[in-house]
Enzyme design. Sequence first.
Site, PDB file in Angstrom:
ATOM      1  N   PHE A 139      15.473  15.664 -33.260  1.00 40.14           N
ATOM      2  CA  PHE A 139      14.992  14.385 -32.743  1.00 40.14           C
ATOM      3  C   PHE A 139      14.189  13.681 -33.834  1.00 40.14           C
ATOM      4  O   PHE A 139      13.463  14.321 -34.599  1.00 40.14           O
ATOM      5  CB  PHE A 139      14.088  14.612 -31.532  1.00 40.14           C
ATOM      6  CG  PHE A 139      14.818  14.923 -30.252  1.00 40.14           C
ATOM      7  CD1 PHE A 139      16.200  14.921 -30.174  1.00 40.14           C
ATOM      8  CD2 PHE A 139      14.112  15.224 -29.098  1.00 40.14           C
ATOM      9  CE1 PHE A 139      16.860  15.210 -28.994  1.00 40.14           C
ATOM     10  CE2 PHE A 139      14.750  15.519 -27.906  1.00 40.14           C
ATOM     11  CZ  PHE A 139      16.131  15.505 -27.851  1.00 40.14           C
ATOM     12  N   GLU A 190      28.557  15.577 -34.735  1.00 37.22           N
ATOM     13  CA  GLU A 190      28.667  16.601 -35.763  1.00 37.22           C
ATOM     14  C   GLU A 190      30.129  16.892 -36.095  1.00 37.22           C
ATOM     15  O   GLU A 190      30.499  17.041 -37.266  1.00 37.22           O
ATOM     16  CB  GLU A 190      27.961  17.879 -35.308  1.00 37.22           C
ATOM     17  CG  GLU A 190      27.816  18.914 -36.407  1.00 37.22           C
ATOM     18  CD  GLU A 190      26.949  20.093 -36.017  1.00 37.22           C
ATOM     19  OE1 GLU A 190      26.586  20.881 -36.918  1.00 37.22           O
ATOM     20  OE2 GLU A 190      26.632  20.243 -34.809  1.00 37.22           O
ATOM     21  N   HIS A 221      19.476  27.148 -27.253  1.00 32.07           N
ATOM     22  CA  HIS A 221      18.863  26.311 -28.290  1.00 32.07           C
ATOM     23  C   HIS A 221      17.422  26.760 -28.480  1.00 32.07           C
ATOM     24  O   HIS A 221      16.577  26.555 -27.616  1.00 32.07           O
ATOM     25  CB  HIS A 221      18.918  24.848 -27.879  1.00 32.07           C
ATOM     26  CG  HIS A 221      18.659  23.901 -29.013  1.00 32.07           C
ATOM     27  ND1 HIS A 221      17.961  24.256 -30.152  1.00 32.07           N
ATOM     28  CD2 HIS A 221      19.011  22.591 -29.198  1.00 32.07           C
ATOM     29  CE1 HIS A 221      17.888  23.230 -30.966  1.00 32.07           C
ATOM     30  NE2 HIS A 221      18.534  22.211 -30.415  1.00 32.07           N
ATOM     31  N   LYS A 236      24.688  28.917 -30.610  1.00 33.29           N
ATOM     32  CA  LYS A 236      23.951  28.506 -29.411  1.00 33.29           C
ATOM     33  C   LYS A 236      24.664  28.867 -28.114  1.00 33.29           C
ATOM     34  O   LYS A 236      24.048  28.863 -27.046  1.00 33.29           O
ATOM     35  CB  LYS A 236      23.628  27.017 -29.485  1.00 33.29           C
ATOM     36  CG  LYS A 236      22.616  26.686 -30.573  1.00 33.29           C
ATOM     37  CD  LYS A 236      22.232  25.218 -30.571  1.00 33.29           C
ATOM     38  CE  LYS A 236      21.152  24.920 -31.613  1.00 33.29           C
ATOM     39  NZ  LYS A 236      21.622  25.024 -32.999  1.00 33.29           N
ATOM     40  N   HIS A 288      25.104  22.993 -36.122  1.00 32.22           N
ATOM     41  CA  HIS A 288      23.987  22.835 -35.195  1.00 32.22           C
ATOM     42  C   HIS A 288      24.498  23.086 -33.777  1.00 32.22           C
ATOM     43  O   HIS A 288      23.863  23.797 -33.016  1.00 32.22           O
ATOM     44  CB  HIS A 288      23.406  21.439 -35.343  1.00 32.22           C
ATOM     45  CG  HIS A 288      22.105  21.233 -34.654  1.00 32.22           C
ATOM     46  ND1 HIS A 288      21.000  22.024 -34.894  1.00 32.22           N
ATOM     47  CD2 HIS A 288      21.713  20.319 -33.720  1.00 32.22           C
ATOM     48  CE1 HIS A 288      19.984  21.612 -34.151  1.00 32.22           C
ATOM     49  NE2 HIS A 288      20.404  20.584 -33.421  1.00 32.22           N
ATOM     50  N   CYS A 320      14.113  20.063 -34.095  1.00 35.94           N
ATOM     51  CA  CYS A 320      15.017  21.213 -34.128  1.00 35.94           C
ATOM     52  C   CYS A 320      15.503  21.551 -35.530  1.00 35.94           C
ATOM     53  O   CYS A 320      16.229  22.530 -35.714  1.00 35.94           O
ATOM     54  CB  CYS A 320      16.197  20.973 -33.201  1.00 35.94           C
ATOM     55  SG  CYS A 320      15.677  20.688 -31.497  1.00 35.94           S
TER      56      CYS A 320
END
Length: 407
Positions: A395, A311, A335, A330, A300, A160
Amino acid sequence: MNPAPDDITVTGIGLVTPGGTGAPATWEAVCAASSTARADPALAEAPVRMSCRVPDLPSGRGRLWRFDRSTRFLLTAAREALGSAGLDPAEWDPARVAVVVGTAAGGIDTLEAQHHKLLAAGPGALSPLTMTAFLPNMAAGHLALDLGVTGPSLQTSTACASGATAIVTACLLLRSGACDIAVAGGTDAMVTPLCAAAFAKMGALSRREHDPGRASRPFDRDRDGFVLGEGCGVLVLERGRHAAARGARPLARLAGHGSTSDAHHPTAPHPEGAGLRAATLNALDQAGAGPDDVDHVNAHGTSTPLNDRVEATAIRALYPRRPPAVTSAKGVLGHTMGAAGAIEAALTVLSITHRTVPPTANFHAPDDSTTGLDIVTGPGRTHPVRLALSHSLGFGGHNTVLAFTAT
């Protein structure tokens, strides 16, 4: 003031997102804080049957039907970005232009569709375009072909964070002298039954199918996962002096970037956000700035319990004296996977140019980790944005932070 020799400027933006085709449509949707999540008939057999899809996918220019959905997004967004930069491929030196594209899954939509044909009707049913549509490098390859670019053509994949990694890579190519112009971004079309089922199996997706519009709620205490999305973001990057020489008006400056690895877990971020903090400090150091100079963070903000807690913990630790205005797109766009870093980089630049920080859709109440953060809600916030950061996490422990400044 003349640009410094190594200034990297953003001169163009292109967006194809669930908010619409084109940067103005996406900006309007994000500022309106109205979620694009809907029930998705294509996911009728999946454990979670909602998504954020790109509406009215362009198909009229050329032969876009030949390409995977993610490549169609890319070709459309790139043309918008070049138009906003005032660039015409017929007039540039193609050997001095680079293409860098990030993706998490390549042409997964094509791969799934063709695999179903193989199982149902045998090898003879497959399209001869299967390989060129789904191979991970082919989005960059098709864009280079479309634009006639003969300089470097690269594909990056850091889950991502892929779109943000592509922008970092393009910056490095420009600074190395390998090109004068870089068309960089990220694209993904992972709203597929396989991807939806796999993410659901991991427990990553929101289960609020009864209320899709409020399912994705970054940083909210009642968040339960993300909504699967798709799209593309493209930035045109140039060295400052190159842009000035052709009379281009920069939208912002890419003043710094940081990239780190957590080396902690295949999917979970470092519990204290150590990698994100290090990437942020690296980006600020390159920008010649400190935490107190940051006006805005485009987070994010996935709406998953773990990502948002980590975060938020990192943001609180980095800005103890002057919390920046924080937002996540988002809640509106879902996402968008490997496209997220590039889409959010573009939104960060738009925050600078519009002097506005959009709200975080569906954020209503903080939890213990987000208490004290300046998360923007309501109609958004209008104020000067001189230095803004865009976070991307992926990831595998990938952390990428982009620092943009006003010109």
